[in-house]
Scaffold this active site. Structure first.
Site, PDB file in Angstrom:
ATOM      1  N   ASN B  83       0.796  -1.220   0.000  1.00  0.00           N
ATOM      2  CA  ASN B  83       0.000   0.000   0.000  1.00  0.00           C
ATOM      3  C   ASN B  83       0.830   1.271   0.000  1.00  0.00           C
ATOM      4  O   ASN B  83       0.298   2.365   0.211  1.00  0.00           O
ATOM      5  CB  ASN B  83      -0.959   0.003   1.195  1.00  0.00           C
ATOM      6  CG  ASN B  83      -1.834  -1.235   1.211  1.00  0.00           C
ATOM      7  OD1 ASN B  83      -1.652  -2.122   2.045  1.00  0.00           O
ATOM      8  ND2 ASN B  83      -2.743  -1.327   0.253  1.00  0.00           N
ATOM      9  N   ILE B  91       1.139   6.973  -0.120  1.00  0.00           N
ATOM     10  CA  ILE B  91       0.441   6.004   0.721  1.00  0.00           C
ATOM     11  C   ILE B  91      -1.002   5.854   0.256  1.00  0.00           C
ATOM     12  O   ILE B  91      -1.678   6.837  -0.031  1.00  0.00           O
ATOM     13  CB  ILE B  91       0.436   6.480   2.192  1.00  0.00           C
ATOM     14  CG1 ILE B  91       1.859   6.716   2.683  1.00  0.00           C
ATOM     15  CG2 ILE B  91      -0.281   5.468   3.088  1.00  0.00           C
ATOM     16  CD1 ILE B  91       1.952   7.508   3.954  1.00  0.00           C
ATOM     17  N   CYS B  92      -1.462   4.616   0.189  1.00  0.00           N
ATOM     18  CA  CYS B  92      -2.874   4.361  -0.106  1.00  0.00           C
ATOM     19  C   CYS B  92      -3.547   3.957   1.194  1.00  0.00           C
ATOM     20  O   CYS B  92      -3.417   2.828   1.629  1.00  0.00           O
ATOM     21  CB  CYS B  92      -3.008   3.244  -1.135  1.00  0.00           C
ATOM     22  SG  CYS B  92      -4.721   2.809  -1.483  1.00  0.00           S
ATOM     23  N   LEU B  93      -4.177   4.926   1.826  1.00  0.00           N
ATOM     24  CA  LEU B  93      -4.872   4.641   3.085  1.00  0.00           C
ATOM     25  C   LEU B  93      -6.134   5.496   3.117  1.00  0.00           C
ATOM     26  O   LEU B  93      -6.063   6.715   2.916  1.00  0.00           O
ATOM     27  CB  LEU B  93      -3.943   4.964   4.276  1.00  0.00           C
ATOM     28  CG  LEU B  93      -4.493   4.646   5.666  1.00  0.00           C
ATOM     29  CD1 LEU B  93      -4.782   3.164   5.827  1.00  0.00           C
ATOM     30  CD2 LEU B  93      -3.527   5.093   6.753  1.00  0.00           C
TER      31      LEU B  93
END
Lengths: 186, 199
Positions: B83, B91-93
């Site tokens: 991620n 960041i993939c959050l």
């Protein structure tokens, strides 16, 4: 009011217990969940989270499509927050002059169980109507028309809910009138 | 609303400094400039993960509209995680995007990132290469992530068999980081990695 700071609280503190209470800004109980400062023009959501009204308003404006509580993500809306009125100091007395205005509190009239109170013309022009047919010949139909009698408080004027209620009440009035005409003609 | 932003960051900064997690050296935050618009975060790699004992540095940028919009966070330390982009550190959050809520703070963001290191979501990847490796070849993913943590985040676990492959590429005159990326992306298959570099 929750936003009374410690120093002000001590100045005004004619009650000796006031001075003994812990400073709310230290334990964080009365901090707005958005600005993290002591809440001013405080409102509380149905899920119980405290905010400054300007902070919450801006949050709701930022996400018009997904209105959720900033703390627990429960659904919230402008209409469903409750303003908190403490004993307050003079500085906070006119929240309506602030932009945006804080939603108003809703005050429910106590239930009135008094005698027959129909045909009271109220100042606000609100009315209720009820009618029914008794068993003939004891009564062809009995109807009462309450004009301006005690009623549950509706939505605040100007809101979509208020307009809807107005529309519905007019609709039911005309349905009732038509029904009476039909009874008379038939 | 920059006033709210600065006042809030000051409070959040104190909150992080005073937090239990800071006492345990799990999270840390430092100022980069004096007007509280840019911060440097640090999180410890969570135990029982390939990131264990590493220190990961984050670049945190506070927007004008904070806290109504999320802070912009990026990994400065290079990291191998499904991620997180191994190239840019993006960041993939969800909470840093549409699931942001105004009551979240620097502390909760740092703890969420630490949790992300412990619980990757390969089905919602930022780095497709890492995510594929995570799903198809988990053991190699763990080794690679350990290797990157050792190399870039100061984690103590060495990965000697990977180092020897790196050295072979380095001997051919390939830049070390470039060689690492190629080998990591090719599941440490030396022949394929060489091919991608020289093709």
């Amino acid at each position: 009011m929750a936003s009374t700071s410690e120093s002000e609280g001590q100045k005004e503190g004619d009650d000796p217990e006031d001075a003994n209470k812990s400073n709310p800004s230290q334990d964080g109980t009365f901090e707005c969940n958005i600005c993290l400062d002591t809440a001013h023009d405080a409102v509380v959501s149905m899920c119980g989270h405290l905010f400054c009204w300007p902070c919450l308003h801006q949050w709701l404006e930022t996400r018009p499509n997904r209105q959720t509580c900033p703390v627990c993500k429960a659904g919230i809306s402008k209409e469903k927050v409750v303003p908190l009125y403490g004993r307050g100091n003079a500085k906070q007395e006119d929240p309506r002059t602030k932009v945006p205005p804080r939603p108003q509190g809703q005050r429910t009239e106590p239930e009135n169980n008094g005698p027959f109170q129909s045909f009271n013309w109220g100042g606000d022009g609100g009315f209720q109507m009820s009618f029914g047919i008794g068993a003939f010949p004891f009564g062809l139909f009995a109807s009462t028309v309450n004009l301006g009698g005690p009623r549950l408080p509706g939505a605040q004027p100007g809101t979509p809910q208020f307009e809807e209620e107005q529309f519905l009440s007019k609709l039911f009035l005309w349905v009732a009138i038509l029904f009476i005409f039909w009874l008379l003609v038939a | 609303m920059a006033n709210i932003a600065v006042a809030r960051i000051k409070r959040e900064f104190k909150e992080v400094v005073k937090s239990e997690e800071a006492a345990k050296c799990a999270i840390k935050v430092e100022l980069v400039d004096n007007n509280f618009t840019e911060l440097r975060g640090e999180i410890a790699g969570p135990p029982d993960t390939p990131y264990e004992s590493g220190t990961f540095i984050l670049e945190i940028k506070i927007p004008e509209t904070y806290p109504f919009n999320p802070p912009k966070v990026r990994f400065q330390t290079k990291i191998w995680h499904p991620n997180i982009s191994s190239v840019t550190g993006a960041i993939c959050l969800d909470i840093l995007r549409d699931q942001w809520a105004a009551a979240m703070t620097l502390r909760t963001v740092l703890l969420s990132l630490q949790a992300l290191l412990a619980a990757a979501e390969p089905d919602d990847p930022q780095d497709a290469v890492v995510a594929r490796q995570f799903k198809e070849n988990y053991e190699i993913y763990v080794k690679t992530a350990k290797h990157w943590s050792y190399k870039y985040a100061g984690a103590p676990n060495r990965t000697p068999e990977l180092d020897s492959k790196l050295k072979q590429l380095a001997d051919m005159g390939v830049d070390e980081h470039r060689a690492r990326v190629a080998l990591s992306s090719c599941d440490w298959d030396l022949a394929r990695a060489t091919e991608t570099i020289f093709s």
